[in-house]
Design an enzyme around this catalytic site. Structure first.
Site, PDB file in Angstrom:
ATOM      1  N   ASP A   1      -5.503  -2.771  -2.620  1.00 34.27           N
ATOM      2  CA  ASP A   1      -6.959  -2.952  -3.098  1.00 34.27           C
ATOM      3  C   ASP A   1      -7.051  -3.272  -4.407  1.00 34.27           C
ATOM      4  OD1 ASP A   1      -5.411  -0.793  -4.038  1.00 34.27           O
ATOM      5  OD2 ASP A   1      -6.936   0.626  -3.208  1.00 34.27           O
ATOM      6  N   LYS A  16       0.954  -1.179  -0.118  1.00 32.81           N
ATOM      7  CA  LYS A  16      -0.133   0.016  -0.062  1.00 32.81           C
ATOM      8  C   LYS A  16       0.674   1.151  -0.093  1.00 32.81           C
ATOM      9  CE  LYS A  16      -4.083   1.999   0.302  1.00 32.81           C
ATOM     10  NZ  LYS A  16      -5.009   2.009  -0.895  1.00 32.81           N
TER      11      LYS A  16
END
Ligand code: NAD
Ligand code: IPM
Ligand code: MN
Length: 345
Positions: A216, A184
């Site tokens: 994600d 991330k």
């Protein structure tokens, strides 16, 4: 020489599936000349009940002295509000043994492909490994809880990232030579360091392709295009979540094994799922995750690839013969699934 295997059955369906895993091992061992002895120790909630701690000293000593460790599952809703939880024993065991590299293979059994919630064309060719960092990150940072405030600290050192990336590249070399590093990096400092180290380690593996993916969108790609992955490498928390997501591709958590390795010392083999309290004690748990963990143990800890192949082939043959537990849409009991696998060994 006789190999020492420590069996930690734990809680919930743990004892049911451990018995099945050991039965397969007992049936196969004489056929492949494998000489072993099993020691069983208390672990998890069962150990809290016996001695007040999920990882008793005696269990830890036995783990350090073993040639390999089999763990079924720990955890129970009865400890949800307790001051000490079974999960703490599992995390302490991983840390004590330095089991930093958790390998979770994701493969679709041909005979089960119709059970996947995904369309057949989406799961065709799915065969990847999740390499999950297992002794660092937010799991092992400070946890602080007050009534109006809470904090969990995510920490990674360069050395911790470097060694798990090297594990992933080594695994990729044995496969399709592609590593997808998941982070991330658009938000987290730990992920920024992760990505830098990944790029550096990649220089030592010019024969392997490295790609980066944010976590994600990686979660999305795992459903829309799972066949694109070969080796996924990621931090502890992301690996926990993504590996359960990946299990859906194969239709059930109940067929997913794993191996955890240290720099040296014994490796540990366990299903990726938990103690399944909702079905515990009913004799219907799928034992395949445990049985395939035994296969991983034979291959990785004892160099017995042929024995591992035989177990995997027997599982596939039992499925093909239509013997399926309830999580696979069938009605076989744990015992019937086990017997079918032993018959095909
Ligand atoms: P779970 O993995 O135990 O169960 C999730 C679902 O999958 C349940 O519906 C369960 O019935 C099903 N399932 C899991 N394994 C199965 C099998 N072998 N055969 C058939 N169905 C199976 O997850 P949960 O319910 O969120 O957690 C229960 C407990 O397990 C918690 O205390 C959790 O902390 C613990 N846990 C332990 C481990 C471990 O021991 N390594 C891993 C994950 C969760
Ligand atoms: C797993 C489990 C454990 C984890 C829990 C029980 C602490 O979910 O092995 O995947 O989060 O690592
Ligand atoms: Mn998990």
């Amino acid at each position: 020489m006789t190999k020492k295997i420590l069996a930690l059955a734990g809680d919930g369906i743990g004892p049911e599936i451990m018995a099945a895993g050991l039965a397969v091992l007992a049936s196969l061992a004489p056929k492949i000349g494998f000489d072993y002895q099993v020691e069983e120790e208390a672990f998890g909630g069962a150990a809290i009940d016996q001695v007040g701690h999920p990882l008793p000293d005696k269990t830890l000593v036995a783990a350090k002295q073993a040639d390999a460790i089999l763990l079924a599952a720990i955890g129970s809703p009865q400890y949800d509000q307790a001051p000490i939880r079974p999960e703490q024993g599992l995390l302490a065991l991983r840390k004590e043994l330095g089991l930093f590299a958790n390998i979770r293979p994701v493969k679709i059994f041909g005979s089960l492909s119709h059970l996947s919630p995904l369309k057949p064309e989406r799961i065709a060719g799915v065969d990847f490994l999740v390499v999950r960092e297992l002794t660092g990150g937010i799991y092992f940072g400070e946890h602080h809880l007050e009534t109006e405030f809470a904090r969990d600290v995510n920490e990674y050192s360069r050395a911790e990232i470097d060694r798990i990336l090297r594990t992933a590249f080594e695994e990729a070399r044995k496969r399709k030579k592609k590593v997808t590093s998941i982070d991330k990096q658009n938000v987290l400092a730990t992920s920024k360091l992760w990505r830098q180290v990944a790029d550096q380690v990649a220089e030592d593996y010019p024969d392997v392709v490295l790609e980066h993916q944010l976590v994600d969108s990686a979660a999305m790609l795992m459903i829309t295009n799972p066949a694109k992955f070969d080796v996924i490498v990621t931090e502890n928390l992301f690996g926990d979540i993504l590996s359960d997501e990946a299990s859906v591709l194969s239709g059930t958590l109940g067929v997913m094994p794993s191996a955890s390795h240290a720099v040296d010392g014994p490796s540990l083999y366990e299903p990726i799922h938990g103690s399944a309290p909702d079905i515990a004690g009913k004799g219907i748990a799928n034992p395949v995750s445990m049985i395939l963990s035994v296969a991983m143990m034979l291959r990785d800890s004892f160099g017995l690839s042929e024995g591992a192949d035989r177990i995997e082939a027997a599982v596939e043959a039992a499925f093909l013969a239509g013997v399926l537990t309830q999580d696979l849409g069938g009605n076989a009991s744990t015992q019937e699934m086990l017997e079918a696998i032993i018959n095909h060994l």
